[in-house]
Design an enzyme around this catalytic site. Structure first.
Site, mmCIF file in Angstrom:
data_model
loop_
_atom_site.group_PDB
_atom_site.id
_atom_site.type_symbol
_atom_site.label_atom_id
_atom_site.label_comp_id
_atom_site.label_asym_id
_atom_site.label_seq_id
_atom_site.Cartn_x
_atom_site.Cartn_y
_atom_site.Cartn_z
ATOM 1 N N PRO A 1 71.080 57.716 -9.911
ATOM 2 C CA PRO A 1 70.581 56.868 -8.824
ATOM 3 C C PRO A 1 69.416 55.989 -9.273
ATOM 4 O O PRO A 1 69.068 55.020 -8.620
ATOM 5 C CB PRO A 1 70.136 57.871 -7.753
ATOM 6 N N GLU B 1 69.471 68.061 -11.093
ATOM 7 C CA GLU B 1 68.537 66.938 -10.932
ATOM 8 C C GLU B 1 68.702 65.907 -12.046
ATOM 9 O O GLU B 1 67.881 65.008 -12.202
ATOM 10 C CB GLU B 1 67.090 67.447 -10.910
ATOM 11 N N ARG C 1 91.122 48.287 -14.149
ATOM 12 C CA ARG C 1 91.947 47.304 -13.446
ATOM 13 C C ARG C 1 91.800 45.909 -14.067
ATOM 14 O O ARG C 1 92.648 45.043 -13.853
ATOM 15 C CB ARG C 1 91.630 47.234 -11.965
ATOM 16 N N ASP D 1 89.211 38.287 -7.279
ATOM 17 C CA ASP D 1 88.421 39.390 -6.734
ATOM 18 C C ASP D 1 87.253 38.879 -5.911
ATOM 19 O O ASP D 1 86.692 37.832 -6.217
ATOM 20 C CB ASP D 1 87.792 40.179 -7.895
HETATM 21 C C1 LIG Z 1 68.038 64.839 -5.411
HETATM 22 N N1 LIG Z 1 68.537 64.529 -6.764
HETATM 23 C C2 LIG Z 1 68.044 63.208 -7.152
HETATM 24 C C3 LIG Z 1 68.498 62.835 -8.520
HETATM 25 C C4 LIG Z 1 70.046 62.922 -8.617
HETATM 26 C C5 LIG Z 1 70.548 64.286 -8.182
HETATM 27 C C6 LIG Z 1 72.050 64.350 -8.156
HETATM 28 N N2 LIG Z 1 72.667 63.803 -9.369
HETATM 29 C C7 LIG Z 1 72.716 64.490 -10.551
HETATM 30 C C8 LIG Z 1 73.335 63.678 -11.480
HETATM 31 C C9 LIG Z 1 73.684 62.463 -10.839
HETATM 32 C C10 LIG Z 1 74.301 61.280 -11.268
HETATM 33 C C11 LIG Z 1 74.445 60.216 -10.375
HETATM 34 C C12 LIG Z 1 73.983 60.349 -9.064
HETATM 35 C C13 LIG Z 1 74.044 59.201 -8.132
HETATM 36 N N3 LIG Z 1 73.576 59.279 -6.870
HETATM 37 N N4 LIG Z 1 73.699 58.074 -6.271
HETATM 38 C C14 LIG Z 1 74.237 57.199 -7.126
HETATM 39 N N5 LIG Z 1 74.481 55.881 -6.852
HETATM 40 C C15 LIG Z 1 74.479 57.877 -8.317
HETATM 41 C C16 LIG Z 1 75.089 57.208 -9.427
HETATM 42 N N6 LIG Z 1 75.609 56.576 -10.246
HETATM 43 C C17 LIG Z 1 73.385 61.539 -8.626
HETATM 44 C C18 LIG Z 1 73.235 62.579 -9.520
HETATM 45 C C19 LIG Z 1 70.019 64.598 -6.818
#
Ligand SMILES: CN1CCC[C@H](Cn2ccc3ccc(-c4n[nH]c(N)c4C#N)cc32)C1
Length: 243
Positions: free
Chosen positions: A88, A115, A158, A173
């Site tokens: 994220p 995490e 794609r 697209d």
């Molecule tokens: C509370 N924590 C915060 C940090 C991330 C933890 C969960 N997590 C662990 C690995 C991981 C990989 C991607 C994503 C992710 N979330 N939203 C998106 N757009 C993503 C993308 N691409 C989330 C992830 C949860």
């Protein structure tokens, strides 16, 4: 194109072998390998995570396991991949990213959970000259990287030559010309009292093209004014400006 995915949930990636992507694999346009990260653990519990330094909630994925897994998967093919780490906290994944990656010989997706992955895994890979992209598919929080990999692999594959039955589809697209697509219609002409716009049944191709462009401009202005503002001057012709 070769695609490798490393994850603790290999089954999550099963949809990549269905439908269009499955046909691309069967046609030899894509080689897909999904690897279980736990294959590179050496303890009875197959531990892939540990408590975060500095405290805080949740667990962090261990660098040793990821380092061994990446080294092993990298060695399975001479082609150097773009290493993609969904997070994220990453740069936005966009159609432009998909188009850039569609030109790569090989992609290697590292799916985090908990995490996330110890940052030194990315730092070590970059330190060895490997291209690493930390990317996000949107401003919301998922539980892991696997869902993001499903999205990104579909968006990239794609675009590969021979994958879409109609290559023009990818050229038209949403986002390819910087605008959202307008509305689409098919038979019947009238459905529940709602008629297909007459211009689309006129056979006047110039008028149809103009109508479709106007609907794309209208929808983009209403739903994504940021995209409209980002368009280069040359992208809008005189008729567009009159819209
Ligand atoms: C509370 N924590 C915060 C940090 C991330 C933890 C969960 N997590 C662990 C690995 C991981 C990989 C991607 C994503 C992710 N979330 N939203 C998106 N757009 C993503 C993308 N691409 C989330 C992830 C949860």
């Amino acid at each position: 194109m070769r695609i490798d995915v490393i994850t603790i949930f290999p089954g999550y990636l099963a949809p990549l072998r269905e439908a269009l992507l499955g046909r691309a694999i069967a046609a030899g346009l894509v080689d897909l390998d999904v690897h279980d990260l736990r294959d590179w653990t050496h303890d009875v519990h197959q531990a892939v995570d540990d408590a975060p330094y500095g405290g805080g909630p949740g667990m962090v994925m261990r660098p040793q396991v990821w380092g061994e897994a990446l080294d092993a998967v990298l060695a399975r093919d001479a082609r150097t991949p773009r290493i993609v780490v969904p997070t994220p906290a990453g740069r936005p994944f966009t159609q432009a990213t998909a188009q850039e990656w569609a030109g790569a010989e090989r992609l290697l997706f590292a799916c985090g959970r908990y995490e996330g992955i110890d940052q030194r895994v990315v730092d070590d890979a970059r330190g060895r000259g490997l291209p690493v992209d930390e990317v996000s598919i949107g401003d919301y929080v998922l539980v892991g990287g696997e869902a993001a990999v499903l999205v990104m692999v579909e968006a990239v594959v794609r675009l590969l030559p021979g994958v879409l039955g109609n290559p023009a589809s990818a050229e038209q697209d949403s986002f390819s010309d910087g605008l959202l697509e307008g509305p689409a219609y098919t038979r019947p002409e009238t459905w529940r009292g709602l008629a297909v716009p007459e211009v689309l049944r006129s056979g006047n191709h110039a008028a149809i093209a103009r109508w479709r462009r106007d609907r794309a401009l209208e929808r983009t202005a209403q739903r994504r004014p940021d995209l409209l503002a980002a368009l280069p001057e040359r992208a809008l012709d005189k008729a567009d400006r009159a819209f």
